[in-house]
Structures are given as structure tokens and as C-alpha cells.
Design a protein around this motif. Structure first.
Motif, PDB file in Angstrom:
ATOM      1  N   ALA A 148       0.823  -1.205   0.000  1.00  0.00           N
ATOM      2  CA  ALA A 148       0.000   0.000   0.000  1.00  0.00           C
ATOM      3  C   ALA A 148       0.859   1.258   0.000  1.00  0.00           C
ATOM      4  O   ALA A 148       0.579   2.221  -0.729  1.00  0.00           O
ATOM      5  CB  ALA A 148      -0.932  -0.004   1.209  1.00  0.00           C
ATOM      6  N   LEU A 149       1.908   1.263   0.819  1.00  0.00           N
ATOM      7  CA  LEU A 149       2.799   2.421   0.855  1.00  0.00           C
ATOM      8  C   LEU A 149       3.511   2.626  -0.472  1.00  0.00           C
ATOM      9  O   LEU A 149       3.687   3.759  -0.938  1.00  0.00           O
ATOM     10  CB  LEU A 149       3.825   2.248   1.978  1.00  0.00           C
ATOM     11  CG  LEU A 149       3.277   2.364   3.402  1.00  0.00           C
ATOM     12  CD1 LEU A 149       4.281   1.808   4.403  1.00  0.00           C
ATOM     13  CD2 LEU A 149       2.942   3.817   3.738  1.00  0.00           C
ATOM     14  N   GLN A 150       3.919   1.529  -1.097  1.00  0.00           N
ATOM     15  CA  GLN A 150       4.588   1.616  -2.384  1.00  0.00           C
ATOM     16  C   GLN A 150       3.639   2.134  -3.463  1.00  0.00           C
ATOM     17  O   GLN A 150       4.016   2.953  -4.299  1.00  0.00           O
ATOM     18  CB  GLN A 150       5.133   0.237  -2.772  1.00  0.00           C
ATOM     19  CG  GLN A 150       5.785   0.169  -4.138  1.00  0.00           C
ATOM     20  CD  GLN A 150       7.105   0.918  -4.225  1.00  0.00           C
ATOM     21  OE1 GLN A 150       7.653   1.339  -3.204  1.00  0.00           O
ATOM     22  NE2 GLN A 150       7.626   1.081  -5.423  1.00  0.00           N
ATOM     23  N   ALA A 151       2.398   1.669  -3.431  1.00  0.00           N
ATOM     24  CA  ALA A 151       1.438   2.036  -4.478  1.00  0.00           C
ATOM     25  C   ALA A 151       0.882   3.442  -4.292  1.00  0.00           C
ATOM     26  O   ALA A 151       0.704   4.186  -5.270  1.00  0.00           O
ATOM     27  CB  ALA A 151       0.295   1.028  -4.498  1.00  0.00           C
ATOM     28  N   LEU A 152       0.590   3.819  -3.048  1.00  0.00           N
ATOM     29  CA  LEU A 152      -0.168   5.039  -2.784  1.00  0.00           C
ATOM     30  C   LEU A 152       0.649   6.167  -2.187  1.00  0.00           C
ATOM     31  O   LEU A 152       0.264   7.334  -2.295  1.00  0.00           O
ATOM     32  CB  LEU A 152      -1.338   4.713  -1.843  1.00  0.00           C
ATOM     33  CG  LEU A 152      -2.322   3.659  -2.362  1.00  0.00           C
ATOM     34  CD1 LEU A 152      -3.212   3.160  -1.226  1.00  0.00           C
ATOM     35  CD2 LEU A 152      -3.161   4.226  -3.492  1.00  0.00           C
ATOM     36  N   THR A 321      -5.259  -0.291  -2.642  1.00  0.00           N
ATOM     37  CA  THR A 321      -4.136  -0.680  -3.500  1.00  0.00           C
ATOM     38  C   THR A 321      -4.635  -1.255  -4.813  1.00  0.00           C
ATOM     39  O   THR A 321      -4.087  -0.959  -5.882  1.00  0.00           O
ATOM     40  CB  THR A 321      -3.253  -1.715  -2.764  1.00  0.00           C
ATOM     41  OG1 THR A 321      -2.805  -1.147  -1.529  1.00  0.00           O
ATOM     42  CG2 THR A 321      -2.041  -2.105  -3.600  1.00  0.00           C
ATOM     43  N   ALA A 322      -5.687  -2.066  -4.758  1.00  0.00           N
ATOM     44  CA  ALA A 322      -6.262  -2.630  -5.978  1.00  0.00           C
ATOM     45  C   ALA A 322      -6.818  -1.542  -6.877  1.00  0.00           C
ATOM     46  O   ALA A 322      -6.616  -1.562  -8.106  1.00  0.00           O
ATOM     47  CB  ALA A 322      -7.354  -3.641  -5.617  1.00  0.00           C
ATOM     48  N   LEU A 323      -7.522  -0.579  -6.305  1.00  0.00           N
ATOM     49  CA  LEU A 323      -8.080   0.512  -7.102  1.00  0.00           C
ATOM     50  C   LEU A 323      -6.976   1.304  -7.789  1.00  0.00           C
ATOM     51  O   LEU A 323      -7.104   1.672  -8.969  1.00  0.00           O
ATOM     52  CB  LEU A 323      -8.909   1.433  -6.211  1.00  0.00           C
ATOM     53  CG  LEU A 323     -10.258   0.880  -5.739  1.00  0.00           C
ATOM     54  CD1 LEU A 323     -10.848   1.767  -4.653  1.00  0.00           C
ATOM     55  CD2 LEU A 323     -11.226   0.761  -6.913  1.00  0.00           C
ATOM     56  N   LYS A 324      -5.893   1.559  -7.068  1.00  0.00           N
ATOM     57  CA  LYS A 324      -4.772   2.291  -7.655  1.00  0.00           C
ATOM     58  C   LYS A 324      -4.193   1.532  -8.838  1.00  0.00           C
ATOM     59  O   LYS A 324      -3.773   2.138  -9.839  1.00  0.00           O
ATOM     60  CB  LYS A 324      -3.698   2.509  -6.589  1.00  0.00           C
ATOM     61  CG  LYS A 324      -2.440   3.190  -7.083  1.00  0.00           C
ATOM     62  CD  LYS A 324      -2.699   4.631  -7.478  1.00  0.00           C
ATOM     63  CE  LYS A 324      -1.393   5.340  -7.825  1.00  0.00           C
ATOM     64  NZ  LYS A 324      -1.616   6.763  -8.204  1.00  0.00           N
ATOM     65  N   ARG A 336      -3.724  -9.784  -6.554  1.00  0.00           N
ATOM     66  CA  ARG A 336      -2.885  -9.466  -7.720  1.00  0.00           C
ATOM     67  C   ARG A 336      -2.185  -8.127  -7.540  1.00  0.00           C
ATOM     68  O   ARG A 336      -0.999  -7.984  -7.857  1.00  0.00           O
ATOM     69  CB  ARG A 336      -3.742  -9.452  -8.994  1.00  0.00           C
ATOM     70  CG  ARG A 336      -4.141 -10.833  -9.493  1.00  0.00           C
ATOM     71  CD  ARG A 336      -4.703 -10.761 -10.897  1.00  0.00           C
ATOM     72  NE  ARG A 336      -5.962 -10.018 -10.954  1.00  0.00           N
ATOM     73  CZ  ARG A 336      -7.165 -10.558 -10.781  1.00  0.00           C
ATOM     74  NH1 ARG A 336      -7.275 -11.855 -10.501  1.00  0.00           N
ATOM     75  NH2 ARG A 336      -8.258  -9.824 -10.867  1.00  0.00           N
ATOM     76  N   ALA A 337      -2.911  -7.137  -7.042  1.00  0.00           N
ATOM     77  CA  ALA A 337      -2.327  -5.810  -6.881  1.00  0.00           C
ATOM     78  C   ALA A 337      -1.182  -5.828  -5.868  1.00  0.00           C
ATOM     79  O   ALA A 337      -0.116  -5.254  -6.111  1.00  0.00           O
ATOM     80  CB  ALA A 337      -3.406  -4.817  -6.441  1.00  0.00           C
ATOM     81  N   ASP A 356      -5.898 -12.710   1.037  1.00  0.00           N
ATOM     82  CA  ASP A 356      -6.570 -11.531   1.563  1.00  0.00           C
ATOM     83  C   ASP A 356      -5.501 -10.590   2.104  1.00  0.00           C
ATOM     84  O   ASP A 356      -4.317 -10.921   2.125  1.00  0.00           O
ATOM     85  CB  ASP A 356      -7.600 -11.901   2.629  1.00  0.00           C
ATOM     86  CG  ASP A 356      -6.982 -12.475   3.907  1.00  0.00           C
ATOM     87  OD1 ASP A 356      -5.748 -12.700   3.931  1.00  0.00           O
ATOM     88  OD2 ASP A 356      -7.718 -12.713   4.877  1.00  0.00           O
ATOM     89  N   ALA A 357      -5.916  -9.410   2.522  1.00  0.00           N
ATOM     90  CA  ALA A 357      -4.957  -8.415   3.007  1.00  0.00           C
ATOM     91  C   ALA A 357      -4.754  -8.470   4.506  1.00  0.00           C
ATOM     92  O   ALA A 357      -3.824  -7.859   5.027  1.00  0.00           O
ATOM     93  CB  ALA A 357      -5.422  -7.014   2.599  1.00  0.00           C
TER      94      ALA A 357
END
Length: 481
Positions: A148-152, A321-324, A336-337, A356-357
Motif C-alpha cells: 500500500a505504501l509503495q502504491a499510494l 491498492t487494488a483501485l490504484k 494481484r495488486a 486476503d490483506a
């Protein structure tokens, strides 16, 4: 959260040896020392320092909240347990079998998958079955945090908004996928909305709600309706909790979205707006924004998720994260994300399945080498955006899910794990028959090690937990450099 340059501080004896060890390794202490001091809810960081000060006669743990952050990431393939790593240097440990002997406890069933890495330079110290996929339980939250930190980015916030549909004379409450919104936040949002309506000369409205952000995703976690996680919806009040608690298992609402809409509508009426009719589903896509509530920054959300092992927040960050990434907000899309983000960091993904997360799904699988790789990546000074994955981990004996572990009395139940208080930071993981632990330990020589212990088929949950804690304490008390 915000990061500042390392500064010189008055050091206790354990911290002095930490900096000395870093200097002996040829590292610039001022450049590589990372303060693991992030914001916790309700000033918990202050409380932690006070508690540590009270134990100063036994261990100067308050000063050990600074560790050496490593340069390169851990290599993708780890060596077998007990073998010296080729080219690892004169300070490498040649035999940790005694230190890790608690992992031979019969309570761990078939044994644990193990990875131990020097976080300063990525040197692999020990490994046993490091590339074997095991059920991670909540240690998967470390993976979720880094992805999440990497993506967002650490400054990202989740926004819950209100919009004005002029044609329908309707206020639309738009869910932003933030499970941390509290009743008082809806009240503030309603008051902001009421002011915006007054500026337009509007005093009477209907209310709609938009849950479309998470359209297409599952409404419940695979474990079903459960005290450990609320129904999955883009609008919630305090994670659907009904008792005013903010973390830990508790009875949840059967319809958290309806509760959120009802809370907001009541607050809007209290703010002087006349609400007519019953709230109904509506689109907020083409509406004019009236108000917005923003969550805490992602860095803070990650710390909260890790400290309290917050399942609702983990799944929300997984969906963000998936939405991003343009993936659907299904568990498969989230998996996958997250996997793609980790692969992009060069981390080993063989035998890994992100089910799952949060780690509640026992169908998930991660490897010990992935967990130490994630921790080493978060310590890399070239990736400061990932640091909350370290600062958010519970501190042994003081915070979060480790508050009752490693503290007074631990010697009697945990084989000497009380010595790990303050110098072990780790994410716990527990399911029926599964006990896991992954984090960092500051050794007696000031070396900082990343470790991961994954045990399945455990026979006694308490004994298994104690064995993992004792192994982590063994790392924290060993002379490894």
C-alpha cells in the motif's frame, strides 16, 4: 507521518553499542540511523517512553527506538539453516542453532520456516525452509503495508465526501472506503455540508448514499460474519463496532453502511438542515462537492493496522491498492495488486499466494524470505516511504498485540522472553493451528536483525507463541557481531 534527518542525541548504553557497531561496519551512523518513532493513537508513543523509563534499571529500552537501516535488500534465495553465508564478512554469525533452539519446541508441530537477515546490509544469517509457502496469519499485514505504501505513498488519505445534486435537491454521502470514520467525523462532515447548503440558500434536502467505490467486491470476508471483521462496505462508522471500542474483536453491526448513513443524516438534521424522505442509493459522481472528511495519512493508518492487527483497515488498504492498480476490489484483485507491488520491489514471490490483506484467510501463503525481504526493503534509506511498516510494528512488552508479551512474568512462561522487552518489534499472527512472528530485534552487539518464523500445525497455541517469543528474544540477547 513526517521524517527528519538523523540527529545526535544523548545515548544510553544499549544505544551507544548500536551506533558503535554501525561505525565498526563502516556505516555513517548519522545517515543510517532510522528513528522508529511514529505517531500512535492517543499519544501511545509517549506512554511507551514512560513505560520504558520505568524499566531503565534493568534495560535502557527507551533509547533503542533507533535502528540501523540497511542499504541493499535481502537476496532472493536464502541459505539453509546453520550454514555460513559466503562472503558475509567477519561479523557474520556462523551458528545460531543454539539461539534459535526454542524453535525446536514440540508445540510448533512440524517446525517453523525461518529467515534471519542482517537488516543493515541484507546479509542472510540463517534460513530453514525460507522459500516454502506457509499460512502467514496476520504477518501478511506487513506485506499489505509495504504494498500500500509503495502504491499510494505515505501521504495518501481516504476521503468520505458529500455532494449536491441540484436537480434532485439531494445531498449524496459518498463512501471513500475508510473504516476509521467515527461518529464525530460524520458530525463534522454534516456541519460542513450544512454551511455549504446555507451558502446556496438551501434548507431542505433529501439524502442519498453512494457505495459504488467498492462495487463488484465481496460483501463479506470468506470467514463470514465475525467479531474480527465487519462487513466490507465503502461507508462505515468505526469499523461497524457497537461498543465504542477502537481495536480488537467485538460484536459488529449487521449493516455498517446503513449505520453510517443514519449517523450522517441525524447529524445533518442537528446542524439545522431539514431532511425529507428516507435515504436512498444514489450516484455522487456528477455532484458538486459540499464537504469532505479525510482520513489520517496512510503512514498513520499503516501504523495503526500493524500495532493493533486491524483486519478492517488491512482489507480497506488492500482495496485501495487494488483501485490504484486498476484491479477489481475482489479478494483476487487485491491479491494481484499486492503481489505486483512486491514483485516490482524485486522481492521473491515463488510459493506466495495473497488470499486476503488481513491474514484471516488460511488459504493464503507467504514465505519467510518474503517477510524478511519486506522488512529489509522498509529499512532501505532509499525507500523512506516504506518506513511506517517498521515503525508500526508492536514493541515487545509495550504496545499493540505485544503489550502482554515479553514483559514482567514472561520469564516464567516464555523461556526468558522478558529480555526481549523494548528491543523486539514484531507483527504477530495467530489462527487455529498457526502461530507466526516477523519483525526486528536489536542484538546485544547493537546489530539489527530482521526475522520471520512461520509455524503451521501447532499443537498448543500458548506454548507455540512462547517458543516464537523466546526465539526472538534469543536474537535480541545474542552476541552476533
Amino acid at each position: 507521518m513526517r521524517w527528519s534527518r538523523a540527529v545526535h542525541v544523548a545515548l544510553g548504553a544499549p544505544t551507544r553499542r548500536l551506533v558503535t557497531a554501525a561505525g565498526a561496519a563502516g556505516l555513517a551512523a548519522a545517515a543510517l540511523t532510522v528513528a522508529l518513532a511514529g505517531p500512535w493513537d492517543s499519544g501511545q508513543r509517549t506512554a511507551e517512553r514512560q513505560a520504558a523509563a520505568g524499566m531503565a534499571a534493568e534495560r535502557e529500552v527507551a533509547d533503542l527506538e533507533k535502528i540501523v537501516a540497511g542499504l541493499p535488500s535481502a537476496p532472493p534465495v536464502l541459505d539453509p539453516l546453520g550454514e555460513r553465508v559466503s562472503g558475509s564478512g567477519p561479523d557474520a554469525v556462523t551458528d545460531l542453532s543454539g539461539v534459535l533452539s526454542p524453535l525446536n519446541d514440540a508445540a510448533l508441530g512440524g517446525g517453523a520456516a525461518v529467515s534471519v537477515v542482517d537488516i543493515a546490509d541484507g546479509t542472510v544469517l540463517y534460513a530453514s525452509g525460507p522459500d516454502t509457502g506457509r499460512t502467514p496469519a496476520s504477518t501478511v499485514k506487513l506485506v499489505t503495508a509495504v504494498a500500500a505504501l509503495q502504491a499510494l505513498g505515505p501521504d495518501h488519505r481516504l476521503s468520505t465526501t458529500t455532494g449536491w445534486d441540484e436537480a434532485a435537491r439531494r445531498v449524496v454521502l459518498v463512501g471513500g472506503g475508510d473504516p476509521t470514520v467515527m461518529a464525530e467525523d460524520y458530525q463534522a462532515l454534516a456541519e460542513e455540508t450544512a454551511r455549504a447548503l446555507a451558502e446556496r440558500g438551501v434548507g431542505e434536502v433529501s439524502v442519498g448514499y453512494d457505495l459504488s467505490l467498492w462495487d463488484g467486491g465481496e460483501a463479506l470476508h470468506p470467514i463470514g460474519f465475525n467479531d474480527n471483521i465487519a462487513a466490507l462496505t465503502a461507508l462505515q462508522v468505526n469499523e461497524g463496532r457497537l461498543d465504542g471500542s477502537t481495536h480488537g474483536p467485538t460484536v459488529r453491526s449487521t449493516d455498517p453502511a446503513a449505520d453510517a448513513v443514519r449517523t450522517f443524516t441525524g447529524a445533518l438534521s442537528a446542524a439545522g438542515v431539514t431532511v425529507v424522505g428516507e435515504p436512498a442509493a444514489a450516484s455522487g459522481q456528477d455532484t458538486e462537492r459540499l464537504g469532505r472528511h479525510r482520513s489520517a495519512p496512510l503512514s498513520v493508518l499503516v501504523e495503526r493496522m500493524l500495532t493493533y492487527s486491524d483486519n478492517d483497515l488491512a482489507e480497506a488498504l488492500g482495496r485501495a491498492t487494488a483501485l490504484k492498480a486498476g484491479q477489481p476490489v475482489t479478494f483476487a484483485g487485491v491479491g494481484r495488486a499486492i503481489s505486483d507491488e512486491l514483485a516490482g520491489l524485486g522481492l521473491p514471490m515463488d510459493q506466495v499466494r495473497i488470499a486476503d490483506a488481513s491474514g484471516l484467510d488460511r488459504e493464503g501463503a507467504v514465505t519467510a524470505q518474503l517477510l524478511t525481504g519486506v522488512l529489509t526493503a522498509a529499512a532501505d534509506p532509499r525507500r523512506p516511504e516504506l518506513r511506517p511498516a517498521l515503525t508500526g510494528m508492536p514493541v515487545a512488552g509495550f504496545t499493540g498485540t505485544l503489550t502482554g508479551r515479553y514483559g514482567a512474568g514472561a520469564d516464567a512462561t516464555g523461556g526468558g522472553s522478558g529480555d526481549g522487552a523494548g528491543v523486539v518489534r514484531a507483527k504477530t499472527g495467530t489462527l487455529t493451528g498457526v502461530n507466526t512472528l516477523a519483525g526486528t530485534a536489536v542484538t546485544a552487539d547493537g546489530r539489527v536483525l530482521a526475522f520471520a518464523f512461520l509455524a503451521g500445525d501447532t499443537l498448543d497455541a500458548n506454548a507455540a507463541q512462547n517458543a516464537l517469543d523466546a526465539a526472538a528474544t534469543g536474537l535480541a540477547t545474542c552476541h552476533c557481531g
